[in-house]
Design a protein around this motif. Structure first.
Motif, mmCIF file in Angstrom:
data_model
loop_
_atom_site.group_PDB
_atom_site.id
_atom_site.type_symbol
_atom_site.label_atom_id
_atom_site.label_comp_id
_atom_site.label_asym_id
_atom_site.label_seq_id
_atom_site.Cartn_x
_atom_site.Cartn_y
_atom_site.Cartn_z
ATOM 1 N N VAL A 45 27.806 37.026 35.596
ATOM 2 C CA VAL A 45 29.097 36.504 36.257
ATOM 3 C C VAL A 45 29.872 37.742 36.635
ATOM 4 C CG1 VAL A 45 30.865 35.158 35.869
ATOM 5 C CG2 VAL A 45 28.815 34.462 34.548
ATOM 6 N N VAL A 46 29.868 38.797 35.819
ATOM 7 C CA VAL A 46 30.651 39.831 36.265
ATOM 8 C C VAL A 46 29.977 40.414 37.604
ATOM 9 C CG1 VAL A 46 31.444 42.138 35.554
ATOM 10 C CG2 VAL A 46 31.294 40.125 33.877
ATOM 11 N N ALA A 99 37.188 44.409 41.054
ATOM 12 C CA ALA A 99 37.307 42.904 41.433
ATOM 13 C C ALA A 99 37.362 41.999 40.401
ATOM 14 C CB ALA A 99 36.120 42.280 42.308
ATOM 15 N N PRO A 100 36.460 42.130 39.280
ATOM 16 C CA PRO A 100 36.719 41.027 38.129
ATOM 17 C C PRO A 100 37.908 41.284 37.304
ATOM 18 C CG PRO A 100 34.451 42.254 38.017
ATOM 19 C CD PRO A 100 35.500 42.926 39.012
ATOM 20 N N PRO A 101 38.469 42.172 36.797
ATOM 21 C CA PRO A 101 40.052 42.247 36.422
ATOM 22 C C PRO A 101 41.154 41.521 37.311
ATOM 23 C CG PRO A 101 39.160 44.605 36.584
ATOM 24 C CD PRO A 101 37.826 43.611 36.964
ATOM 25 N N LEU A 102 40.748 42.033 38.645
ATOM 26 C CA LEU A 102 41.866 41.448 39.601
ATOM 27 C C LEU A 102 41.864 40.281 39.630
ATOM 28 C CD1 LEU A 102 42.237 44.566 41.993
ATOM 29 C CD2 LEU A 102 43.703 43.926 40.278
ATOM 30 N N LEU A 145 24.265 27.888 40.396
ATOM 31 C CA LEU A 145 24.637 27.242 38.939
ATOM 32 C C LEU A 145 26.080 27.636 38.518
ATOM 33 C CD1 LEU A 145 21.469 28.546 37.226
ATOM 34 C CD2 LEU A 145 21.864 26.241 37.933
ATOM 35 N N THR A 146 26.706 28.692 38.898
ATOM 36 C CA THR A 146 28.071 28.998 38.594
ATOM 37 C C THR A 146 29.137 27.990 39.068
ATOM 38 O OG1 THR A 146 27.709 31.275 38.321
ATOM 39 C CG2 THR A 146 29.834 30.640 38.546
ATOM 40 N N GLY A 147 28.723 27.965 40.455
ATOM 41 C CA GLY A 147 29.497 26.778 41.347
ATOM 42 C C GLY A 147 29.552 25.401 40.765
ATOM 43 N N ALA A 148 28.268 25.026 40.526
ATOM 44 C CA ALA A 148 27.962 23.649 39.942
ATOM 45 C C ALA A 148 28.853 23.612 38.780
ATOM 46 C CB ALA A 148 26.442 23.562 39.704
#
Length: 234
Positions: A45-46, A99-102, A145-148
């Motif tokens: 995911v990261v 990007a991930p922390p922001l 899968l993440t979007g689902a």
């Protein structure tokens, strides 16, 4: 549901969740980050957020984005073309680890304003935009899968389930923004890796790679402190 009804649903605010849910979601997020076997999976995911950051920065700086690849070893690759030097390529290279922390900080701002449903649908839109640029099968599978998961929770989940899912996701991005930076420096120190984002930025700016590692870490810690205070209503 007509468009007006959908718009009202997306822009409506939800009741603030109980404090135990906020704290519990933080604990769940930690459990997806600290144990290495679990992190080996959740780190994908990261990577999605990392490579999406590179891609978005490339588009915003008017570079030509050729594609994004996500790999099963949690690495990724974003290919863009344009001037080999200058602000555009520097911002594109710097956008990955930040990007991930922001994104987590932006999510915390939405949750602080009680916009749970809006956060879930913004995530769906961002993932759909990323999917268009994915160029390998594993990457497509990861993003779909993440979007689902976001879609099913937002469409069928109860309000409390939506809040729990949103809070876990935002805590995860805030907390998980730190570990990849530490892994980056460990890889540079112990394995002698010299092709990292920090090293590419050092080559582009003539500022040492340790400066960029420190900047990534400072960004992650600042986002965690600020976003965490918003989530905890401090």
């Amino acid at each position: 549901m007509d468009f007006a009804g959908l718009w009202n649903t997306l822009t409506a605010t939800q009741p603030a969740p109980p404090h135990w849910l906020v704290l519990g979601s933080a604990a769940v997020a930690l459990l997806t980050i600290l144990p290495h076997p679990v992190w080996r999976l959740s780190r994908n995911v990261v990577t999605i957020a990392h490579e999406g950051g590179h891609g978005l920065a490339a588009l915003l700086t008017d570079r030509e984005l050729a594609g994004i690849r996500l790999h099963s070893d949690t690495s990724g690759l974003t290919i863009s073309s344009g001037p080999p030097t200058g602000p555009g390529v520097i911002l594109t290279a710097a956008a990955g680890y930040t990007a991930p922390p922001l994104l987590g900080l932006g999510g915390a701002a939405l949750l602080a304003g009680q916009h749970v449903t809006q956060l879930l649908w913004i995530a769906i839109v961002l993932l759909a935009g990323l999917l268009v640029m994915i160029r390998n099968a594993f990457g497509v599978l990861s993003v779909v899968l993440t979007g689902a998961a976001f879609f099913l929770i937002s469409w069928y989940g109860s309000s409390q389930l939506q809040a729990a899912f949103a809070y876990v996701g935002v805590w995860f991005l805030l907390l998980a923004g730190v570990r990849p930076v530490l892994e980056l420096q460990g890889k540079r120190r112990h394995e002698g890796a010299r092709n990292t984002d920090a090293d590419q930025l050092a080559h582009l700016t003539h500022i040492g790679p340790l400066f960029w590692v420190a900047l990534f870490l400072l960004t992650a810690l600042a986002a965690l402190a600020l976003g965490g205070s918003w989530l905890l209503a401090l």
